[in-house]
Design a protein around this motif. Structure first.
Motif, mmCIF file in Angstrom:
data_model
loop_
_atom_site.group_PDB
_atom_site.id
_atom_site.type_symbol
_atom_site.label_atom_id
_atom_site.label_comp_id
_atom_site.label_asym_id
_atom_site.label_seq_id
_atom_site.Cartn_x
_atom_site.Cartn_y
_atom_site.Cartn_z
ATOM 1 N N VAL A 193 -27.298 -21.404 -95.403
ATOM 2 C CA VAL A 193 -26.551 -20.968 -96.588
ATOM 3 C C VAL A 193 -26.519 -19.438 -96.585
ATOM 4 N N THR A 194 -25.333 -18.864 -96.736
ATOM 5 C CA THR A 194 -25.214 -17.405 -96.701
ATOM 6 C C THR A 194 -24.212 -16.917 -97.741
ATOM 7 N N VAL A 195 -24.375 -15.669 -98.117
ATOM 8 C CA VAL A 195 -23.337 -14.919 -98.826
ATOM 9 C C VAL A 195 -23.266 -13.555 -98.152
ATOM 10 N N GLU A 247 -24.788 -14.928 -106.646
ATOM 11 C CA GLU A 247 -23.808 -15.675 -105.854
ATOM 12 C C GLU A 247 -24.501 -16.669 -104.936
ATOM 13 N N LEU A 248 -25.625 -16.277 -104.367
ATOM 14 C CA LEU A 248 -26.384 -17.190 -103.513
ATOM 15 C C LEU A 248 -26.902 -18.373 -104.324
ATOM 16 N N GLU A 257 -24.167 -20.825 -104.530
ATOM 17 C CA GLU A 257 -23.956 -21.543 -103.267
ATOM 18 C C GLU A 257 -25.013 -22.616 -103.055
#
Length: 755
Positions: free
Chosen positions: A184-186, A378-379, A382
Motif C-alpha cells: 500500500v502506497t501514497v 491519505e494513507l 487507502e
C-alpha cells in the motif's frame, strides 16, 4: 516536582495558575510606549525609497523635487550617504552577523538585488513630508537578467548544505526500494506559497545619536546580537549603544533580524545629527522584511496491509534570496514522528533575485507537517484505517533516526484525550457522508510537533533586605507573557509573594537575555533563574553560618524549603529580611545562565542523549458549502504536551494564536509575486488575507501539564507548536467532507469547485 535543575522540591503557589499578564494594563490603557512613540526634542522622520526593478544598477538619481518639499532635511542615496561597514562573516566570535536579514550594504552600493529593495531614504520634519519626498525621488536603472519565478526554477534546485544546527539530508535503510515493494502506497506532491509577516506593530526605529553614543528604540526579538551588530556597522563601542525594546507589538520571527529600516534610521540620524524615527508602512514591511519561503514537497509512504510503515520519503525545495535567507527545516518532523525501517529525507534550495526569506513561526515545521500529516491521512484512507489508529500503530518508542531516547513524549495521551473530548467516534469515515443542510461536514486530525531547545542568556536576581526581589534580563516581551511567567517562577523558587517580584527586561543595559525564537526563551530564562536562585540560597546560608542562634545553621540548601519570604525546615526558619538585616546587608545578588560557548558545549552534549519536542493532537471540524465551495472551520480542539505549564492563561493564548495563524496558512494567506518582475503585488492587509474574528471558531485548548524531567522546571516551549499540523488538520477535514485532497495551500474556492 524534582528535576536535576532544581535544588529542592518546591510547593508551587503561582506556577500553573492562569494569571493575567502583568503588562496587560499598560498595553490596554495606552501607557506602554512602543518603538515609534518615544518623543525627543528635534525629532525628525524618515521614509524609504524602494527599487522598482528586480536586479540591476542605479545609473542616475534625481532628488531635486524631493529636496524642494517644505520640511525636507536630507535625501540620502548611495551618492552621499555616510559610510557604513558591510556585514562581517559569521563565526563563533561574531555570531551577531546571523541577525542581518541580507548581505546588502544599504546606500553603499548602486546595485539592486530585488524589486522593493530600499535604495534611498528621505528625512523631514514630519512623516508626511518624508513620505511625499520619497515619492518624488527619481531613479534611473540599467536592468540585468533576474530569476524570480520559484515554480519555474524548481528544476534548478541544488542540494541544501547542512549545518551544525540543521541537517539537510537524513535517512536509513533503502526507502525507494521499500516504497516500490510496499503493498500500500501514497505518493503526493505538495506546494505552499510565500507568507508575509504582519505583526500588529509594523517595524519601527527611533535612533538618537549623542556623539558616538547611540540610543535605539526598536521592537526586537534579539536585543543582544542587534546591539553588537550595530556597534560593528557604525564603528562605535558596544557599551556606547543602548537598545530599548520593553514592548514589542507582536513578532513571529521577522523582528529577530536586523533589516533596512533599522540600519537606515541609525544612518540617517548620524548623517543629520538629529533624532530620527523611521516607521515602516505596511507595504514597506512586505518589501523590506523577509517572510516564509514557498515550498514544493514530495511525501511518499509505503505500508504493510496492517498499517505499519515500511517506507517514508520526504523531500523539499525551498527558496532563499541571492543576497541572504535561511533554509528551513521542512523535513524535520519526518525525522521524529513515525517509526519506519526505511527513511529518506532531503532538502534542496533555489536562490532567487528576491527579498531573502526569514524565520516565521515554526519555520519549516509548519509547512512540513502540512505535507507529512496530509499524506498520513491519505494513507489511512487507502488502508481503510482510522487516521488516529494509523498514527498510533507507527508511534515510535525511541527516535526513529539514531535511536536516541525521547525525553518526553505523550502523543498517545494527547490523541486519546482529544478523541474523547472532540467526539471522534461520531465521525462517519466515508468521505462526503456527513451533512448539515447545504453544508458538507468533515473532521480531520493531525499531529503537532516542534523541537524543544534552550539558548544562551543570563538572568540576574537581586534579593533585598525589605523582602523584595528584582529579576533582570534583556529578554523580549512580544505579547506571550514571558515577564509574567518569570515573575511566577521567581516567586515560587524564592517562596515570596508575587507582588514582591519585579522583572526588568527589554533593555540592552541588563544582562544579555536569550533570543526570543525557537520557543526557547522561557525555558532558557528558567534555567538561568534556577541557577541564580541556587546561588542566592548558598549566599544566604553563608550569612547564617556566621550568625549565632540561627535555626538554619548547619543545614544544606537541599534540606530547606523556600516559603513565606524565607527559608524553612518544617516550622523552623527565618525570613530573608531578618537574615540580611542581622548581617547588615541591604541586598544579595546572583547571576545564572550560559554564554555562547557554554551553550554550544551544553547543546552538543545533550543532543547525544535526547530528542526533545513539544507535541500535540489537532482536531478540526469544517463545513463546506456544496454550492459555493466556501470552507468554514466550525470546531477546533488542540491537546498539547508542552511540559510543565507555567501560566495556564498565557500558554493557552499562545497555542490558540498559533492555531489562528495556521488557519490563515490553510485557507487564505499567500504572498503573490509577479513571476515576470519579482514585485509583490498584494502588499497590504486589504489584499493579503489574514484570519479575522468571523473566520475563527471557538478554539478549545488542553495541556497535559506533565513536566519534562530533562528541562529546567520541566517546561518545553509553547510558542510555535500550535501552528504545526494545523494546515493538515484543515486539509484532512476538507478531504473527509468533500472527498477532494487539496495539496496546494491555501485551500481556496477554485481548488474545490466543482464539488
Amino acid at each position: 516536582m524534582t528535576t536535576k535543575f532544581a535544588e529542592t522540591e518546591q510547593r508551587t503557589a503561582y506556577v500553573g495558575r492562569p494569571l493575567d499578564r502583568l503588562d496587560g494594563t499598560a498595553k490596554t490603557t495606552g501607557e506602554a510606549r512602543f518603538a515609534a512613540e518615544h518623543p525627543y526634542p528635534g525629532l525628525t522622520h524618515a521614509a524609504l525609497v524602494h527599487a522598482t526593478i528586480p536586479r540591476g544598477r542605479i545609473t542616475a538619481v534625481d532628488t531635486e523635487a524631493a529636496l524642494a518639499v517644505p520640511g525636507v532635511i536630507a535625501v540620502l542615496t548611495h551618492e552621499n550617504a555616510p559610510a557604513m561597514k558591510a556585514r562581517r562573516p559569521t563565526g563563533l566570535p561574531n555570531m551577531d552577523a546571523l541577525v542581518v536579514g541580507t548581505t546588502v550594504n544599504y546606500l553603499a552600493t548602486d546595485e539592486v538585488h530585488w524589486n522593493g529593495q530600499p535604495v534611498a531614504v528621505t528625512v523631514a520634519e514630519t512623516p508626511e513630508a518624508a513620505r511625499h519626498a520619497a515619492s518624488l525621488v527619481r531613479l534611473t536603472y540599467v536592468e540585468l537578467p533576474a530569476v524570480v519565478d520559484f515554480a519555474a526554477e524548481e528544476r534548478n534546485a541544488v542540494p541544501q548544505k547542512g549545518s551544525a544546527l540543521q541537517s539537510a539530508r537524513a535517512g536509513k535503510g533503502d526507502a525507494p526500494a521499500a516504497l516500490a515493494a510496499a503493498p500500500v502506497t501514497v505518493d503526493l506532491r505538495f506546494t505552499t506559497p510565500p507568507h508575509a509577516h504582519n505583526a500588529i506593530e509594523p517595524h519601527a526605529t527611533t535612533a538618537v545619536w549623542d556623539g558616538d553614543r547611540l540610543t535605539v528604540h526598536e521592537g526586537s526579538q534579539n536585543i543582544a546580537w542587534m546591539r553588537r551588530h550595530l556597534a560593528w556597522r557604525f564603528g562605535v563601542p558596544e557599551r556606547g549603544i543602548r537598545l530599548l525594546s520593553p514592548y514589542v507589538g507582536g513578532a513571529f520571527g521577522g523582528k529577530g533580524m536586523l533589516w533596512a529600516g533599522t540600519l537606515l534610521a541609525v544612518l540617517a540620524g548620524r548623517a543629520t545629527a538629529r533624532p530620527v524615527r523611521l516607521a515602516l508602512s505596511r507595504e514597506a514591511v512586505y518589501h523590506t522584511v523577509g517572510g516564509r519561503t514557498p515550498s514544493i514537497q514530495r511525501v511518499a509512504l509505503g505500508a504493510s496491509a496492517d498499517g505499519r510503515l515500511t517506507a517514508l520519503i520526504h523531500t523539499s525545495v525551498a527558496r532563499t534570496g541571492r543576497v541572504g535567507g535561511n533554509p528551513e527545516q521542512i523535513t524535520s518532523a519526518s525525522k521524529h514522528l513515525y517509526d519506519s525501517p526505511n527513511i529518506h529525507l532531503a532538502q534542496s534550495i533555489v536562490p532567487l533575485d528576491l527579498l531573502p526569506n526569514t524565520s516565521m513561526r515554526a519555520p519549516g515545521d509548519s509547512i512540513g507537517t502540512f505535507a507529512l500529516e496530509s499524506a498520513m491521512d491519505e494513507l489511512a484512507g487507502e488502508l481503510g484505517l482510522d487516521p488516529i489508529e494509523l498514527r498510533m500503530r507507527n508511534e515510535p518508542a525511541r527516535d526513529p533516526l539514531g535511536g536516541k531516547k525521547l525525553s518526553h513524549r505523550m502523543v498517545r495521551e494527547a490523541y486519546a484525550l482529544g478523541a474523547e473530548r472532540f467526539g471522534w467516534r461520531e465521525r462517519d469515515p466515508r468521505p462526503g457522508s456527513m451533512r448539515d443542510g447545504r453544508w458538507l461536514v468533515g473532521m480531520g486530525v493531525a499531529t503537532a510537533y516542534h523541537p524543544s531547545m534552550r539558548l544562551p542568556g543570563k538572568v540576574a536576581v537581586r534579593l533585598s533586605a525589605d523582602g523584595g526581589v528584582v529579576v533582570r534580563s534583556a529578554f523580549h516581551e512580544m505579547g506571550m507573557g514571558t515577564a509574567t511567567a518569570l515573575t511566577q517562577m521567581a516567586a515560587d523558587e524564592l517562596g515570596v509573594p508575587l507582588a514582591a517580584v519585579r522583572v526588568e527586561y527589554g533593555d540592552s543595559d541588563l544582562p544579555p537575555g536569550p533570543l526570543a525564537g525557537g520557543s526557547a526563551q522561557t525555558a532558557s530564562l528558567a534555567a538561568g533563574l534556577v541557577e541564580a536562585v541556587g546561588k542566592l540560597r548558598r549566599s544566604v546560608l553563608a550569612l547564617v553560618r556566621r550568625a549565632p542562634g540561627s535555626p538554619l545553621r548547619g543545614l544544606r540548601p537541599d534540606q530547606l524549603e523556600a516559603r513565606d519570604g524565607g527559608l524553612y525546615q518544617g516550622s523552623q526558619g527565618e525570613t530573608y529580611a531578618a537574615i540580611l538585616a542581622r548581617a547588615g546587608r541591604d541586598h544579595l545578588e546572583a547571576e545564572g545562565g550560559t554564554g555562547l560557548l557554554g551553550f554550544v558545549v551544553q547543546a552538543v552534549r545533550e543532543s547525544r542523549s535526547w530528542v526533545r519536542a513539544a507535541t500535540g493532537a489537532q482536531f478540526c471540524e469544517v463545513r463546506v458549502d456544496r454550492d459555493t465551495g466556501e470552507v468554514r472551520v466550525s470546531r477546533w480542539l488542540g491537546v498539547f504536551d508542552v511540559g510543565r505549564v507555567i501560566n495556564a492563561k498565557t500558554v493557552a493564548s499562545q497555542l490558540r494564536g498559533g492555531i489562528v495563524m495556521g488557519l490563515g496558512m490553510a485557507l487564505s494567506e499567500q504572498t503573490l509575486v509577479d513571476p515576470r518582475t519579482g514585485r509583490i503585488v498584494n502588499p497590504s492587509l486589504a489584499e493579503y488575507h489574514v484570519p479575522v474574528h468571523a473566520d475563527v471558531p471557538r478554539i478549545d485548548i488542553h495541556c497535559l501539564d506533565d513536566p519534562d524531567p530533562t528541562m529546567p522546571l520541566g517546561l518545553v516551549g509553547a510558542g510555535e507548536v500550535g501552528i504545526t499540523g494545523v494546515g493538515a488538520a484543515v486539509a484532512n477535514a476538507v478531504r473527509h467532507a468533500t472527498g477532494k485532497r487539496i495539496t496546494d495551500l491555501p485551500i481556496t474556492l477554485d481548488k474545490l469547485l466543482p464539488l
